[in-house]
Design a protein around this motif. Structure first.
Motif, PDB file in Angstrom:
ATOM      1  N   UNK A  41       0.810  -1.150  -0.037  1.00  0.00           N
ATOM      2  CA  UNK A  41      -0.029  -0.017  -0.066  1.00  0.00           C
ATOM      3  C   UNK A  41       0.842   1.452  -0.009  1.00  0.00           C
ATOM      4  N   UNK A  42       0.353   2.318  -0.652  1.00  0.00           N
ATOM      5  CA  UNK A  42       0.918   3.460  -0.387  1.00  0.00           C
ATOM      6  C   UNK A  42       0.055   4.634   0.192  1.00  0.00           C
ATOM      7  N   UNK A  43       0.601   5.322   1.162  1.00  0.00           N
ATOM      8  CA  UNK A  43       0.030   6.297   1.831  1.00  0.00           C
ATOM      9  C   UNK A  43       0.532   7.647   1.354  1.00  0.00           C
ATOM     10  N   UNK A  44      -0.714   8.473   0.969  1.00  0.00           N
ATOM     11  CA  UNK A  44      -0.170   9.865   0.514  1.00  0.00           C
ATOM     12  C   UNK A  44      -0.712  10.828   1.289  1.00  0.00           C
ATOM     13  N   UNK A  71       0.317   3.546 -16.983  1.00  0.00           N
ATOM     14  CA  UNK A  71      -0.070   2.844 -15.955  1.00  0.00           C
ATOM     15  C   UNK A  71      -1.843   2.409 -16.392  1.00  0.00           C
ATOM     16  N   UNK A  72      -2.276   3.501 -16.694  1.00  0.00           N
ATOM     17  CA  UNK A  72      -3.562   3.521 -16.993  1.00  0.00           C
ATOM     18  C   UNK A  72      -3.984   2.317 -18.141  1.00  0.00           C
ATOM     19  N   UNK A  73      -3.144   2.453 -19.170  1.00  0.00           N
ATOM     20  CA  UNK A  73      -3.073   1.433 -20.439  1.00  0.00           C
ATOM     21  C   UNK A  73      -2.940   0.033 -19.922  1.00  0.00           C
ATOM     22  N   UNK A  74      -1.941   0.102 -18.927  1.00  0.00           N
ATOM     23  CA  UNK A  74      -1.445  -1.330 -18.362  1.00  0.00           C
ATOM     24  C   UNK A  74      -2.725  -1.974 -17.467  1.00  0.00           C
ATOM     25  N   UNK A  75      -3.440  -1.060 -16.910  1.00  0.00           N
ATOM     26  CA  UNK A  75      -4.462  -1.446 -15.745  1.00  0.00           C
ATOM     27  C   UNK A  75      -5.900  -1.598 -16.641  1.00  0.00           C
ATOM     28  N   UNK A  76      -6.059  -0.770 -17.638  1.00  0.00           N
ATOM     29  CA  UNK A  76      -7.377  -0.836 -18.379  1.00  0.00           C
ATOM     30  C   UNK A  76      -8.275  -0.317 -17.358  1.00  0.00           C
ATOM     31  N   UNK A  82      -7.594  -0.532  -9.058  1.00  0.00           N
ATOM     32  CA  UNK A  82      -6.304  -0.865  -8.545  1.00  0.00           C
ATOM     33  C   UNK A  82      -5.868   0.421  -7.602  1.00  0.00           C
ATOM     34  N   UNK A  83      -6.039   1.548  -7.953  1.00  0.00           N
ATOM     35  CA  UNK A  83      -5.750   2.773  -7.295  1.00  0.00           C
ATOM     36  C   UNK A  83      -6.375   2.818  -5.759  1.00  0.00           C
TER      37      UNK A  83
END
Length: 96
Positions: A41-44, A71-76, A82-83
């Motif tokens: 996880x990433x905490x922003x 990343x958008x292209x990879x995740x579709x 995912x985010x």
């Protein structure tokens, strides 16, 4: 340090990124999510009055940027899911 060892190090880690709307923070966030999707996880941390404005800033000033195109292209169509799984927002408010 080799690239493979860095990717292995980031796997299953939780990372705090401060001043998340800054230039380097955006690049770091995108790079981690793109090359190591198994990060725990990433905490922003970003400046905002409340959670709603923090979410608005994240979408407009961070993930809405062209930097996240690959990343958008990879995740579709799973990009938003995912985010939301990987990123947690924290806010701080500076009184002037």
């Amino acid at each position: 340090m080799e690239v493979g060892s860095i990717l292995h190090f980031l796997q299953d880690k939780t990372i705090l990124i401060t001043e998340a709307t800054g230039f380097l923070a955006k690049i770091l966030l995108e790079k981690i999510l793109r090359v190591q999707p198994n990060v725990k996880g990433l905490y922003l941390l970003l400046r905002a009055a409340d959670a709603k404005s923090a979410t608005h800033r994240m979408h407009n000033e961070i993930i809405g940027k062209d930097l996240f195109r690959l990343l958008k292209g990879k995740s579709g169509s799973n990009f938003n899911s995912f985010i939301s799984k990987k990123v947690t927002l924290g806010t701080f408010h500076v009184k002037t």
